[in-house]
Design a protein around this motif. Structure first.
Motif, PDB file in Angstrom:
ATOM      1  N   ARG A 146      -4.547   3.294 -14.267  1.00  0.00           N
ATOM      2  CA  ARG A 146      -4.851   1.899 -13.737  1.00  0.00           C
ATOM      3  C   ARG A 146      -4.380   0.760 -14.646  1.00  0.00           C
ATOM      4  NH1 ARG A 146      -6.117   5.088 -11.138  1.00  0.00           N
ATOM      5  NH2 ARG A 146      -7.908   5.762 -10.349  1.00  0.00           N
ATOM      6  N   GLY A 149      -4.963 -10.256  -4.189  1.00  0.00           N
ATOM      7  CA  GLY A 149      -4.609  -9.639  -3.243  1.00  0.00           C
ATOM      8  C   GLY A 149      -5.856  -9.349  -2.012  1.00  0.00           C
ATOM      9  N   ASN A 150      -6.278  -8.129  -1.830  1.00  0.00           N
ATOM     10  CA  ASN A 150      -7.309  -7.913  -0.888  1.00  0.00           C
ATOM     11  C   ASN A 150      -8.573  -8.224  -1.410  1.00  0.00           C
ATOM     12  OD1 ASN A 150      -8.152  -7.493   1.857  1.00  0.00           O
ATOM     13  ND2 ASN A 150      -8.716  -5.468   1.381  1.00  0.00           N
ATOM     14  N   GLY A 151      -8.781  -8.477  -2.823  1.00  0.00           N
ATOM     15  CA  GLY A 151     -10.052  -8.686  -3.475  1.00  0.00           C
ATOM     16  C   GLY A 151     -10.881  -7.276  -3.559  1.00  0.00           C
ATOM     17  N   SER A 152     -10.135  -6.439  -3.660  1.00  0.00           N
ATOM     18  CA  SER A 152     -11.092  -5.098  -3.724  1.00  0.00           C
ATOM     19  C   SER A 152     -11.299  -4.463  -5.173  1.00  0.00           C
ATOM     20  CB  SER A 152     -10.361  -4.061  -2.802  1.00  0.00           C
ATOM     21  OG  SER A 152      -8.895  -3.576  -3.425  1.00  0.00           O
ATOM     22  N   ASN A 153     -10.761  -5.550  -5.931  1.00  0.00           N
ATOM     23  CA  ASN A 153     -11.031  -4.897  -7.494  1.00  0.00           C
ATOM     24  C   ASN A 153     -11.463  -5.988  -8.279  1.00  0.00           C
ATOM     25  OD1 ASN A 153     -11.127  -2.433  -9.201  1.00  0.00           O
ATOM     26  ND2 ASN A 153      -9.290  -3.437 -10.400  1.00  0.00           N
ATOM     27  N   ALA A 179      -2.984   2.118  -8.755  1.00  0.00           N
ATOM     28  CA  ALA A 179      -4.072   2.482  -7.952  1.00  0.00           C
ATOM     29  C   ALA A 179      -3.871   4.071  -7.726  1.00  0.00           C
ATOM     30  CB  ALA A 179      -4.287   1.841  -6.273  1.00  0.00           C
ATOM     31  N   GLY A 180      -4.922   4.770  -7.916  1.00  0.00           N
ATOM     32  CA  GLY A 180      -4.535   6.274  -8.033  1.00  0.00           C
ATOM     33  C   GLY A 180      -5.869   6.898  -7.299  1.00  0.00           C
ATOM     34  N   ALA A 196      -6.679  -1.880  -0.498  1.00  0.00           N
ATOM     35  CA  ALA A 196      -5.830  -2.522  -1.145  1.00  0.00           C
ATOM     36  C   ALA A 196      -4.636  -3.074  -0.281  1.00  0.00           C
ATOM     37  CB  ALA A 196      -5.306  -1.821  -2.290  1.00  0.00           C
ATOM     38  N   THR A 197      -3.974  -4.112  -1.028  1.00  0.00           N
ATOM     39  CA  THR A 197      -2.696  -4.478  -0.573  1.00  0.00           C
ATOM     40  C   THR A 197      -1.640  -3.670  -1.460  1.00  0.00           C
ATOM     41  OG1 THR A 197      -2.534  -6.192  -2.198  1.00  0.00           O
ATOM     42  CG2 THR A 197      -3.389  -6.921  -0.145  1.00  0.00           C
ATOM     43  N   VAL A 209       3.930 -10.307  -7.291  1.00  0.00           N
ATOM     44  CA  VAL A 209       4.479  -9.138  -6.610  1.00  0.00           C
ATOM     45  C   VAL A 209       4.846  -9.743  -5.231  1.00  0.00           C
ATOM     46  CG1 VAL A 209       4.622  -6.891  -6.053  1.00  0.00           C
ATOM     47  CG2 VAL A 209       3.582  -7.467  -8.274  1.00  0.00           C
ATOM     48  N   VAL A 269      -3.873 -15.346  -8.677  1.00  0.00           N
ATOM     49  CA  VAL A 269      -3.318 -14.687  -7.621  1.00  0.00           C
ATOM     50  C   VAL A 269      -4.276 -13.339  -7.331  1.00  0.00           C
ATOM     51  CG1 VAL A 269      -1.605 -13.178  -8.826  1.00  0.00           C
ATOM     52  CG2 VAL A 269      -1.520 -13.427  -6.554  1.00  0.00           C
ATOM     53  N   ARG A 314     -13.707  11.163   0.630  1.00  0.00           N
ATOM     54  CA  ARG A 314     -14.461   9.968   0.093  1.00  0.00           C
ATOM     55  C   ARG A 314     -15.555   9.573   0.932  1.00  0.00           C
ATOM     56  NH1 ARG A 314     -11.211   6.009  -2.289  1.00  0.00           N
ATOM     57  NH2 ARG A 314      -9.025   6.638  -2.620  1.00  0.00           N
ATOM     58  N   GLY A 336      -1.474  -5.437  -4.813  1.00  0.00           N
ATOM     59  CA  GLY A 336      -2.353  -5.159  -5.645  1.00  0.00           C
ATOM     60  C   GLY A 336      -2.424  -3.825  -6.290  1.00  0.00           C
ATOM     61  N   ALA A 337      -2.227  -2.757  -5.358  1.00  0.00           N
ATOM     62  CA  ALA A 337      -2.017  -1.242  -5.705  1.00  0.00           C
ATOM     63  C   ALA A 337      -0.821  -1.172  -6.644  1.00  0.00           C
ATOM     64  CB  ALA A 337      -1.731  -0.505  -4.364  1.00  0.00           C
TER      65      ALA A 337
HETATM   66  C1  FAD Z   1     -14.362   1.340  -1.512  1.00  0.00           C
HETATM   67  C2  FAD Z   1     -13.167   1.216  -2.218  1.00  0.00           C
HETATM   68  C3  FAD Z   1     -12.488   2.364  -2.849  1.00  0.00           C
HETATM   69  C4  FAD Z   1     -11.564   2.235  -3.737  1.00  0.00           C
HETATM   70  N1  FAD Z   1     -10.979   3.333  -4.077  1.00  0.00           N
HETATM   71  C5  FAD Z   1     -10.008   3.390  -5.210  1.00  0.00           C
HETATM   72  C6  FAD Z   1      -9.185   4.433  -5.638  1.00  0.00           C
HETATM   73  O1  FAD Z   1      -9.523   5.737  -4.946  1.00  0.00           O
HETATM   74  N2  FAD Z   1      -8.267   4.501  -6.511  1.00  0.00           N
HETATM   75  C7  FAD Z   1      -8.158   3.316  -7.028  1.00  0.00           C
HETATM   76  O2  FAD Z   1      -7.088   3.102  -8.008  1.00  0.00           O
HETATM   77  N3  FAD Z   1      -8.643   2.137  -6.888  1.00  0.00           N
HETATM   78  C8  FAD Z   1      -9.439   2.004  -5.883  1.00  0.00           C
HETATM   79  N4  FAD Z   1     -10.208   1.035  -5.539  1.00  0.00           N
HETATM   80  C9  FAD Z   1      -9.987  -0.442  -6.144  1.00  0.00           C
HETATM   81  C10 FAD Z   1      -9.026  -1.251  -5.681  1.00  0.00           C
HETATM   82  O3  FAD Z   1      -8.813  -1.044  -4.198  1.00  0.00           O
HETATM   83  C11 FAD Z   1      -7.645  -0.942  -6.243  1.00  0.00           C
HETATM   84  O4  FAD Z   1      -7.817  -1.637  -7.623  1.00  0.00           O
HETATM   85  C12 FAD Z   1      -6.539  -2.010  -5.601  1.00  0.00           C
HETATM   86  O5  FAD Z   1      -5.347  -1.570  -6.346  1.00  0.00           O
HETATM   87  C13 FAD Z   1      -6.706  -3.401  -5.539  1.00  0.00           C
HETATM   88  O6  FAD Z   1      -5.798  -4.108  -4.849  1.00  0.00           O
HETATM   89  P1  FAD Z   1      -6.117  -5.619  -4.059  1.00  0.00           P
HETATM   90  O7  FAD Z   1      -4.858  -5.645  -3.225  1.00  0.00           O
HETATM   91  O8  FAD Z   1      -7.583  -5.594  -3.362  1.00  0.00           O
HETATM   92  O9  FAD Z   1      -6.024  -6.316  -5.434  1.00  0.00           O
HETATM   93  P2  FAD Z   1      -7.148  -7.441  -6.100  1.00  0.00           P
HETATM   94  O10 FAD Z   1      -8.412  -6.670  -6.064  1.00  0.00           O
HETATM   95  O11 FAD Z   1      -7.253  -8.647  -5.180  1.00  0.00           O
HETATM   96  O12 FAD Z   1      -6.358  -7.716  -7.509  1.00  0.00           O
HETATM   97  C14 FAD Z   1      -6.457  -6.608  -8.363  1.00  0.00           C
HETATM   98  C15 FAD Z   1      -5.545  -7.217  -9.604  1.00  0.00           C
HETATM   99  O13 FAD Z   1      -4.145  -7.327  -9.044  1.00  0.00           O
HETATM  100  C16 FAD Z   1      -3.801  -8.681  -9.122  1.00  0.00           C
HETATM  101  N5  FAD Z   1      -2.891  -8.792  -7.975  1.00  0.00           N
HETATM  102  C17 FAD Z   1      -3.168  -8.653  -6.716  1.00  0.00           C
HETATM  103  N6  FAD Z   1      -2.077  -8.512  -5.966  1.00  0.00           N
HETATM  104  C18 FAD Z   1      -1.082  -9.329  -6.624  1.00  0.00           C
HETATM  105  C19 FAD Z   1       0.288  -9.558  -6.377  1.00  0.00           C
HETATM  106  N7  FAD Z   1       0.690  -9.631  -5.171  1.00  0.00           N
HETATM  107  N8  FAD Z   1       1.149  -9.859  -7.557  1.00  0.00           N
HETATM  108  C20 FAD Z   1       0.647  -9.920  -8.979  1.00  0.00           C
HETATM  109  N9  FAD Z   1      -0.642  -9.665  -9.044  1.00  0.00           N
HETATM  110  C21 FAD Z   1      -1.702  -9.127  -8.057  1.00  0.00           C
HETATM  111  C22 FAD Z   1      -4.752  -9.746  -9.218  1.00  0.00           C
HETATM  112  O14 FAD Z   1      -4.540 -10.782  -9.836  1.00  0.00           O
HETATM  113  C23 FAD Z   1      -6.056  -8.533  -9.899  1.00  0.00           C
HETATM  114  O15 FAD Z   1      -5.681  -8.951 -11.349  1.00  0.00           O
HETATM  115  C24 FAD Z   1     -11.326   1.048  -4.606  1.00  0.00           C
HETATM  116  C25 FAD Z   1     -11.917  -0.288  -3.871  1.00  0.00           C
HETATM  117  C26 FAD Z   1     -13.161   0.140  -3.107  1.00  0.00           C
HETATM  118  C27 FAD Z   1     -13.761  -1.044  -2.586  1.00  0.00           C
END
Ligand code: FAD
Length: 304
Positions: free
Chosen positions: A174, A64-68, A138-139, A128-129, A185, A62, A211, A132-133
């Motif tokens: 984290r 979300g927005n692929g940002s981690n 996320a913090g 993020a979604t 989720v 699974v 930022r 994912g957050a």
């Molecule tokens: C420019 C930039 C700035 C950022 N700043 C911060 C910051 O200030 N603080 C911070 O904490 N992070 C930051 N990040 C990292 C990232 O945005 C976070 O980790 C965010 O929470 C990831 O969310 P996502 O939806 O992209 O999840 P993804 O990257 O797609 O997935 C992350 C993890 O969550 C799991 N997951 C995702 N969605 C679900 C779901 N619906 N149900 C179950 N599991 C799921 C995935 O399997 C994976 O293990 C930043 C990233 C970028 C690119």
């Protein structure tokens, strides 16, 4: 896989994309193909997808927005479910905001601001979604999303819905128990604080400007690559170890923020992995500290 794609597409309302390049679905713009990328349009779709992967014995991932995420160059086998905006309805009731897991954090924060509910300002700029957050807790700036959580609804891999409260999810730096549960989720309820929308907007702007000053937002990245070790900052250690500007292929340790690895154009996952090991080695040699990854590695890279 095309036959499987057709079979699954006939059973759900959402999209099924065979052989889909995952670099189109990660903020690093890196990653080979998913055999099947599926975007469910509802919980019912999701349950149907889970039944399908069980029936066919397919691997399941699974996102979300692929940002981690660092997705390997060979991609991900089986079904990759992307929880996106089609599962992202948002509603406000009193001090609570309820969001489908696929809602972008920025949209949730904007709705909260309009409703005069504060608390999400620190999330501005995290791409993020909400699902994912909360999974990553996320913090930023001393705040974390877990502190705002009232409940999280998941669908487990057997297709059962479950609701957890904040205490049950054991939020830490984290970390949340959601990373261990075999569950997806689907909905998050946050408890916020009534405040003047203009004051909320001002605080959000301040965070965003900070930022922009400190992070290399002009390049694709996944935010911080490493977790901060207790009492220190990974970026500080990386900089003092002399790794700023280090480059392998098109992957480079950012000059602006040493805990970011940026994609200068055509970086591969293998470049990033090599760079991660190089940086880790330099920090270990200078400080005796082994940095832990904050980004999640997906696919068959063999690295961790
Ligand atoms: C420019 C930039 C700035 C950022 N700043 C911060 C910051 O200030 N603080 C911070 O904490 N992070 C930051 N990040 C990292 C990232 O945005 C976070 O980790 C965010 O929470 C990831 O969310 P996502 O939806 O992209 O999840 P993804 O990257 O797609 O997935 C992350 C993890 O969550 C799991 N997951 C995702 N969605 C679900 C779901 N619906 N149900 C179950 N599991 C799921 C995935 O399997 C994976 O293990 C930043 C990233 C970028 C690119």
């Amino acid at each position: 896989m095309n036959r499987l794609a057709e079979e699954l597409a006939a059973r759900i309302a959402g999209r099924v994309l065979p052989n889909e390049p995952l670099k189109e679905h990660t903020t690093w713009r890196i990653g080979g193909p998913a055999d099947l990328l599926v975007e469910p349009a509802s919980r019912e779709d999701l349950k149907m997808i889970l039944r399908f992967v069980r029936e066919k014995g397919l691997p399941f991932t699974v996102i979300g927005n692929g940002s981690n995420l660092l997705v390997s160059d060979t991609g991900i086998r089986g079904v990759v479910v992307k929880i996106g905006e089609r599962m992202g309805a948002i509603s406000v009731a009193g001090r609570s905001i309820t969001a489908g897991a696929g809602a972008k954090l920025g949209r949730v924060a904007a709705v909260a601001q309009e409703a005069g509910l504060g608390g999400l300002e620190f999330t501005v700029g995290i791409p993020a979604t909400i699902g994912g957050a909360v999974t990553m807790n996320a913090g930023a700036n001393g705040s974390m999303i877990g502190d705002l959580v009232e409940t999280v609804t998941v669908v487990d891999y057997a297709g059962q819905e479950k609701v957890f409260n904040r205490a049950e999810l054991a939020f830490g730096y984290r970390y949340s128990r959601l990373q261990q549960l075999k569950a997806i989720v689907v909905e998050v309820v946050l408890g916020l604080t009534p405040d003047d929308p203009e004051a909320i907007r001002r605080r959000s702007q301040e965070y965003l400007q900070k930022r922009r000053r400190t992070q290399p937002l002009e390049y694709p990245s996944a935010g911080s690559v490493f977790k901060n070790p207790p009492g220190d900052a990974a970026g500080r250690l990386i900089e003092l170890a002399g790794a700023k500007g280090l480059r392998i292929g098109d992957a480079m340790v950012s000059e602006k923020h040493a805990n970011f690895i940026v994609n200068l154009g055509a970086a591969k996952a293998s470049d990033v992995l090599l760079l991660i090991e190089r940086v880790r080695g330099m920090v270990r040699a200078k400080f005796g500290i082994t940095l832990e990854l904050e980004v999640k590695i997906l696919g068959d890279s063999g690295a961790g």
